[in-house]
Design a protein around this motif. Structure first.
Motif, PDB file in Angstrom:
ATOM      1  N   VAL A  50       0.833  -1.207   0.000  1.00  0.00           N
ATOM      2  CA  VAL A  50       0.000   0.000   0.000  1.00  0.00           C
ATOM      3  C   VAL A  50       0.868   1.258   0.000  1.00  0.00           C
ATOM      4  CG1 VAL A  50      -1.671   1.332   1.345  1.00  0.00           C
ATOM      5  CG2 VAL A  50      -1.953  -1.139   1.096  1.00  0.00           C
ATOM      6  N   HIS A  51       1.942   1.222   0.771  1.00  0.00           N
ATOM      7  CA  HIS A  51       2.845   2.379   0.842  1.00  0.00           C
ATOM      8  C   HIS A  51       3.395   2.729  -0.534  1.00  0.00           C
ATOM      9  CE1 HIS A  51       6.105   5.016   2.153  1.00  0.00           C
ATOM     10  NE2 HIS A  51       6.915   4.275   1.434  1.00  0.00           N
ATOM     11  N   SER A  52       3.779   1.709  -1.314  1.00  0.00           N
ATOM     12  CA  SER A  52       4.350   1.981  -2.635  1.00  0.00           C
ATOM     13  C   SER A  52       3.313   2.597  -3.565  1.00  0.00           C
ATOM     14  CB  SER A  52       4.911   0.688  -3.248  1.00  0.00           C
ATOM     15  OG  SER A  52       3.879  -0.260  -3.463  1.00  0.00           O
ATOM     16  N   ILE A  53       2.036   2.232  -3.366  1.00  0.00           N
ATOM     17  CA  ILE A  53       0.964   2.798  -4.195  1.00  0.00           C
ATOM     18  C   ILE A  53       0.666   4.235  -3.776  1.00  0.00           C
ATOM     19  CG2 ILE A  53      -1.492   2.628  -4.745  1.00  0.00           C
ATOM     20  CD1 ILE A  53      -1.189  -0.422  -4.454  1.00  0.00           C
ATOM     21  N   ILE A  54       0.548   4.444  -2.465  1.00  0.00           N
ATOM     22  CA  ILE A  54       0.221   5.780  -1.965  1.00  0.00           C
ATOM     23  C   ILE A  54       1.321   6.785  -2.280  1.00  0.00           C
ATOM     24  CG2 ILE A  54      -0.123   7.124   0.148  1.00  0.00           C
ATOM     25  CD1 ILE A  54      -1.650   4.768   1.288  1.00  0.00           C
TER      26      ILE A  54
END
Length: 462
Positions: A393-397
């Motif tokens: 999720v962090h890489s997407i956000i």
């Protein structure tokens, strides 16, 4: 139905298990680690997966939320003197449209929904009687020997559409604790600033940390909840995950408090004609209801007083070793956003241990006197599962390659390393660009950038 344990008894020592936990971080977990649950819950998960086509990750995480809410303020875990954690979690179920995100959550909270239905019917009856008494004249009440009673209050557990003022009022009527269930988390978060800028975000940051709820509004009576409990769960689509990172939410610690379930390869399923048996539904309802029936005591000031569980000696040692390992991960993490997320797992892991211990007790597999090693082992597995999902999720956000957050010398080193290399080969490359061997080996421990494929052999993840 029997289930084979995932762990072999030979690794049931603190040192061996911590090493095992490290291995978990190095690979993608295909599914939620269902083995952490008691046998009855594993059976229910299997039945819902087979007959209702519930994705294992979704129904497992949904049950985790339901148990969190069912525990409420009845128990806390004491990690150290003064450090206590409740069972509050903020859960986000992530998936594409049509991937059966909402139904598992609806199934998991159904016993709590039923409890609310009963409470509502009782409230309507009491309110009708109250209104009838208030409508009587003073003379009529006197002749019949009736005094005006206290106005009835609705004692409910779940809320979906609310203002903060209404939420605080409902919680003040139910000091045991309440839950928020929103089908679309993105819409809930978008509305954080609809009434006053920043105040709602601060509320949810504080609630997760267990800080008191204090409300003084002209339109309602003052509220002071010294021991709050509000767990949150909802769904969100992959394509709008970026909404979560807006308005500084990926910097202020809000995202770090969320637990994401984002399995790969989940697709819409064909219609299932099997359905689930009443026996399975009844079994699940019995387990959740047994936790819901417990009520916290109130102190002299009317505040909820939680029972406190401590780790037994072996569990305490295991948690301490995992905690120190997590501190190393935090200190060696070059991405500040991820290190903040890792830090919150110190609290998440303690909360998971509490949830698993009491769920095991409700299933008749353990007691409720201490947190045991099985619960801590399970908590560690849950943490590493959610850590991997958080990284996704962090890489997407952040909408960027994690490599971009590295210092320039480490970016250069990473580019020069071959896709697969040995420790010795990596040391030589690092030293050739003036990076000490010790620094390189610390960098090599980052599970975000490297997979250990064999002893002394690594593979780049990007």
């Amino acid at each position: 139905m029997s289930f084979k344990p995932v762990f072999d008894e030979s690794i049931f020592t603190p040192e061996a298990f911590v090493n095992h936990a490290k291995e978990i971080i190095r690979k993608d977990l295909p599914q939620f680690p269902v083995n952490v649950f008691p046998e009855k819950i594993r059976f229910i998960i299997e039945e819902t997966n087979t007959n209702l086509m519930f994705p294992t990750d979704y129904i497992s995480a949904s049950i985790l939320y339901a148990v969190s809410l069912a525990i409420g303020n009845t128990y806390k875990v004491e990690v150290l003197g003064g450090w206590k954690e409740n069972a509050v979690i903020y859960l986000a179920i992530v998936g594409k449209p049509g991937t059966n995100k909402s139904h598992p959550l609806s199934f998991a909270i159904q016993p709590i929904v039923e409890k609310d239905k009963i409470a509502y019917r009782a409230y309507i009856r009491a309110k009708s009687e109250y209104d009838a008494i208030v409508a009587m004249s003073a003379k009529e009440r006197k002749s019949e020997g009736i005094n005006i009673p206290d106005e009835p209050k609705l004692n409910k557990c779940l809320m979906s559409d609310f203002t903060l003022e209404a939420l605080a009022t409902v919680h003040s009527n139910n000091l045991r604790g309440i839950g928020v269930y929103v089908d679309e988390l993105a819409g809930w978060i978008k509305n954080f600033n609809r009434y006053s800028s920043g105040s709602e975000m601060e509320f949810w940051l504080s609630n997760w940390s267990g800080k008191p709820i204090i409300s003084d509004r002209k339109s309602s009576a003052p509220i002071n909840i010294s021991n709050p409990f509000i767990s949150v769960a909802g769904t969100i689509q992959n394509g709008i995950l970026n909404e979560l990172g807006r308005d500084n939410r990926n910097q202020n610690g809000f995202i770090d408090r969320m637990l994401f379930v984002m399995p790969s390869g989940i697709q819409m399923q064909y219609l299932s004609k099997k359905g689930i048996s009443d026996e399975v539904t009844a079994l699940y309802s019995t387990i959740i209801t047994s936790l819901l029936e417990s009520e916290p005591e109130l102190d002299d000031y009317g505040a909820a007083v939680s029972n406190v569980l401590q780790f037994n000696t072996e569990a305490n040692l295991l948690f301490e070793q995992w905690y120190n390992n997590n501190v190393d991960l935090i200190n060696n993490c070059d991405d500040e956003s991820l290190s903040g997320n890792y830090a919150k797992f110190n609290q998440h892991t303690a909360r998971f241990a509490l949830i698993l211990q009491l769920l095991s007790y409700a299933c008749g597999e353990s007691d409720n006197n201490f947190i045991n090693t099985n619960s801590v082992r399970g908590a560690i597995e849950l943490t590493e599962f959610f850590r991997l999902n958080a990284s996704k999720v962090h890489s997407i956000i952040s909408n960027s390659n994690p490599l971009e957050h590295l210092p320039l010398d480490k970016q250069n080193l990473y580019k020069q390393l071959p896709d697969t290399f040995t420790t010795e080969e990596g040391v030589k490359i690092a030293e050739s660009i003036n990076i000490p061997e010790r620094t390189f080996k610390r960098f090599l421990e980052s599970k975000l950038f490297f997979d250990k494929v064999a002893r002394g052999k690594y593979e780049k993840r990007y």
